[in-house]
Scaffold this motif. Structure first.
Motif, PDB file in Angstrom:
ATOM      1  N   VAL A  36       0.796  -1.086   0.109  1.00 10.61           N
ATOM      2  CA  VAL A  36       0.007  -0.118  -0.066  1.00 10.61           C
ATOM      3  C   VAL A  36       0.860   1.314  -0.092  1.00 10.61           C
ATOM      4  CG1 VAL A  36      -0.117   0.210   2.426  1.00 10.61           C
ATOM      5  CG2 VAL A  36      -1.923   0.913   0.872  1.00 10.61           C
ATOM      6  N   ARG A  37       0.383   2.227  -0.871  1.00  9.25           N
ATOM      7  CA  ARG A  37       1.362   3.701  -0.994  1.00  9.25           C
ATOM      8  C   ARG A  37       0.197   4.587  -0.364  1.00  9.25           C
ATOM      9  NH1 ARG A  37       2.030   0.485  -5.471  1.00  9.25           N
ATOM     10  NH2 ARG A  37       4.163  -0.083  -5.701  1.00  9.25           N
ATOM     11  N   LYS A  38       0.940   5.622   0.147  1.00  9.26           N
ATOM     12  CA  LYS A  38       0.206   6.938   0.592  1.00  9.26           C
ATOM     13  C   LYS A  38      -0.611   7.389  -0.662  1.00  9.26           C
ATOM     14  CE  LYS A  38       1.336  11.614   2.263  1.00  9.26           C
ATOM     15  NZ  LYS A  38       2.388  12.583   2.639  1.00  9.26           N
ATOM     16  N   GLY A  39      -1.754   7.561  -0.387  1.00  8.83           N
ATOM     17  CA  GLY A  39      -2.722   8.204  -1.525  1.00  8.83           C
ATOM     18  C   GLY A  39      -3.469   7.181  -2.270  1.00  8.83           C
ATOM     19  N   ASP A  40      -3.267   5.606  -1.838  1.00  7.26           N
ATOM     20  CA  ASP A  40      -4.087   4.567  -2.436  1.00  7.26           C
ATOM     21  C   ASP A  40      -5.328   4.561  -1.861  1.00  7.26           C
ATOM     22  OD1 ASP A  40      -1.891   3.569  -3.851  1.00  7.26           O
ATOM     23  OD2 ASP A  40      -1.593   1.898  -2.666  1.00  7.26           O
ATOM     24  N   GLU A  41      -6.200   4.185  -2.796  1.00 10.40           N
ATOM     25  CA  GLU A  41      -7.734   3.992  -2.248  1.00 10.40           C
ATOM     26  C   GLU A  41      -7.818   2.532  -1.941  1.00 10.40           C
ATOM     27  OE1 GLU A  41     -10.353   4.764  -5.521  1.00 10.40           O
ATOM     28  OE2 GLU A  41     -10.643   6.872  -4.525  1.00 10.40           O
ATOM     29  N   VAL A  42      -8.387   2.462  -0.642  1.00 15.21           N
ATOM     30  CA  VAL A  42      -8.631   0.902  -0.281  1.00 15.21           C
ATOM     31  C   VAL A  42     -10.133   0.862   0.495  1.00 15.21           C
ATOM     32  CG1 VAL A  42      -6.160   0.580   0.540  1.00 15.21           C
ATOM     33  CG2 VAL A  42      -7.872   1.477   2.202  1.00 15.21           C
ATOM     34  N   ALA A  43     -10.464  -0.575   0.385  1.00 17.52           N
ATOM     35  CA  ALA A  43     -11.960  -0.819   0.764  1.00 17.52           C
ATOM     36  C   ALA A  43     -12.073  -1.140   2.008  1.00 17.52           C
ATOM     37  CB  ALA A  43     -12.384  -1.719  -0.236  1.00 17.52           C
ATOM     38  N   ILE A  44     -12.976  -0.754   3.019  1.00 21.86           N
ATOM     39  CA  ILE A  44     -13.339  -1.337   4.196  1.00 21.86           C
ATOM     40  C   ILE A  44     -14.386  -2.682   4.062  1.00 21.86           C
ATOM     41  CG2 ILE A  44     -13.971  -1.113   6.631  1.00 21.86           C
ATOM     42  CD1 ILE A  44     -13.286   1.913   6.025  1.00 21.86           C
ATOM     43  N   VAL A  45     -13.632  -3.821   4.319  1.00 28.41           N
ATOM     44  CA  VAL A  45     -14.678  -4.931   4.280  1.00 28.41           C
ATOM     45  C   VAL A  45     -14.710  -5.731   5.565  1.00 28.41           C
ATOM     46  CG1 VAL A  45     -14.838  -7.201   2.866  1.00 28.41           C
ATOM     47  CG2 VAL A  45     -13.269  -5.323   1.912  1.00 28.41           C
ATOM     48  N   GLY A  46     -16.082  -6.119   5.424  1.00 29.91           N
ATOM     49  CA  GLY A  46     -16.554  -6.850   6.942  1.00 29.91           C
ATOM     50  C   GLY A  46     -17.605  -6.047   7.532  1.00 29.91           C
TER      51      GLY A  46
END
Length: 191
Positions: A36-46
């Motif tokens: 993961v890099r600064k500025g990446d989009e990530v999903a919150i799952v669960g």
């Protein structure tokens, strides 16, 4: 775990900290795969998550870094995450790489009676420890089996009360009647 080419990012959320009067949230945990890099989009799952958030900063060993990868324990700082939208037991992942489910088939193995296992029957409610999530679920044994005894293994279907991030081949542990009872592996995600 070695990082393979093109492995999508996945991190179990171990803890949630609010900073600056709740405007910034730090999610801590160990990166299970990918980077993961600064500025990446990530999903919150669960747990019914699903929000897409942007990584503001990455903190490791009390210093800020631009990138983190498999095996690192980090804190990811996020802005604009609603209060209560994220909790221990959820995962951060590359969007679309993993989904949440409440039902799955599994192969489980029970501990010995001396180590806490008791008989397991269809309809028993167990407490499942999946990644950092702890969630209650119901067990259904295969039709050929009426009961699983300590030190035995069997195929079961599990229905959880809350959706968690699940993948085929994922391991988990479970408790029965308040005591450690065994472990298992997801053989097929059902729904």
């Amino acid at each position: 775990m070695e990082e393979g080419p093109g492995e999508p990012f996945l991190m179990d959320i171990e803890d949630v900290f609010r900073r600056n009067q709740g405007r910034v949230v730090m999610l801590t945990g160990r990166i299970g795969r990918g980077r993961v890099r600064k500025g990446d989009e990530v999903a919150i799952v669960g747990f019914g998550g699903g929000a897409i958030v942007t990584v503001g900063d990455i903190e490791a060993c009390r210093r800020y870094i631009d990138e983190a990868s498999t095996g690192m324990n980090v804190g990811l700082l996020m802005r604009g995450v609603a209060a209560g939208a994220v909790e221990r037991g959820q995962v951060l992942a590359a969007p679309g790489s993993i989904s949440e489910h409440t039902r799955f088939a599994a192969d489980i193995a029970l501990l010995s009676e001396e180590h806490g296992a008791a008989e397991v029957r269809t309809g028993d409610r167990l407490q499942f420890h999946i990644r950092t999530a702890v969630v209650t679920g119901d067990v259904t044994l295969t039709r050929e089996t009426d009961v699983l005894h300590p030190l035995h293994r069997g195929d079961v279907t599990i229905t959880l009360e809350r959706p968690v991030a699940l993948e085929d081949g994922q391991s988990f542990a479970f408790r029965h009647l308040g005591r450690a009872a065994g472990s298992g592996v997801v053989t097929l995600v059902l729904g």
